[in-house]
Design a protein around this motif. Structure first.
Motif, short mmCIF file in Angstrom:
data_model
loop_
_atom_site.label_atom_id
_atom_site.label_comp_id
_atom_site.label_asym_id
_atom_site.label_seq_id
_atom_site.Cartn_x
_atom_site.Cartn_y
_atom_site.Cartn_z
N ARG A 41 0.93 -1.22 0.02
CA ARG A 41 0.01 0.06 0.07
C ARG A 41 0.90 1.37 0.07
NH1 ARG A 41 -3.40 -3.08 3.74
NH2 ARG A 41 -2.41 -1.85 5.44
N SER A 45 1.18 4.08 -2.87
CA SER A 45 0.94 5.44 -2.92
C SER A 45 2.35 6.24 -3.43
CB SER A 45 0.79 5.83 -1.23
OG SER A 45 0.53 7.11 -1.11
N SER A 49 1.81 8.69 -6.68
CA SER A 49 1.83 10.38 -6.17
C SER A 49 2.95 11.08 -6.92
CB SER A 49 2.36 10.57 -4.64
OG SER A 49 3.56 9.87 -4.36
#
Length: 232
Positions: A41, A45, A49
């Motif tokens: 996870r 991310s 990003s």
């Protein structure tokens, strides 16, 4: 050694997962390599990003920087290196033969497609294109002890996007860059086909005809028409 540099990928919203079957296979491999779902996870991310910088790809190696900011600390820049096994000379030659075996395969690759049949035939020839988790070796300059760490997994996630868009990235990593592949295919197509060998019967017939022709020419020079008629 061919090095391909990919600029930083734009941030992506949502899951940003691979869409092709070979891209998904890469994602499965990196998921196999991860120690925990929390690491995955965090990696997703970072990848979505835009924290991963430009990615350099060469034979068997990926290098990229990842910017990370832990709560309460300044942003830190970490360097990630990923290594995957490279095909040996025999494996590269076999892969070229597999690509050349069917019309349209090189066109499909150049168009961003990886035919199932190509991968299956490569496997039958002992050439593995798609990696699995334990093949992926990673290092990172962060202080984390996990291998791969979330930064390495973030880089692997973005490599999945690159492979998803262009399967030739996968071939490059395995040791067969695009220009090398095209040069080998061109050299292969430029070679003349080997001439068919005459079997024993055809060879005997050809020799007999040559002997008869030589004898006829000799008799004609001597104006021996009767002997010529006999040979004919």
């Amino acid at each position: 050694m061919t090095v391909t540099s990919h600029p930083p990928l734009a941030p992506r919203r949502g899951a940003a997962r691979a869409t092709t079957w070979w891209g998904k296979a890469w994602v499965r491999a990196l998921e196999e390599a991860a120690y925990a779902e929390t690491d995955l996870r965090r990696a997703r991310s970072l990848a979505r990003s835009g924290a991963v910088g430009g990615i350099s790809i060469t034979t068997g190696r990926v290098v990229a920087a990842v910017a990370d900011q832990v709560r309460g600390r300044d942003e830190e820049l970490h360097t990630v290196e990923v290594r995957v096994p490279v095909l040996d000379a025999e494996g590269r030659a076999a892969l070229v033969e597999v690509v050349a075996a069917e019309a349209g395969r090189i066109g499909a690759l150049l168009a961003g497609d990886l035919p199932h049949g190509l991968v299956e035939h490569a496997d039958e020839a002992g050439v593995e294109l798609l990696p699995y988790g334990t093949e992926m070796e990673t290092t990172c300059t962060c202080v984390g002890w996990l291998d791969p760490c979330p930064h390495a997994l973030a880089v692997l996630s973005q490599v999945a996007w690159l492979v998803d868009a262009d399967p030739l990235v996968l071939l490059h990593l395995r040791g067969l860059p695009r220009d090398d592949l095209l040069a080998r295919l061109h050299a292969r197509s430029a070679q003349p086909e080997p001439a068919d060998e005459l079997d024993a019967a055809h060879l005997d017939t050809a020799l007999d005809a040559a002997v008869r022709a030589a004898r006829i020419l000799e008799l004609l020079d001597r104006d021996d028409d009767a002997s010529v008629d006999h040979l004919l």
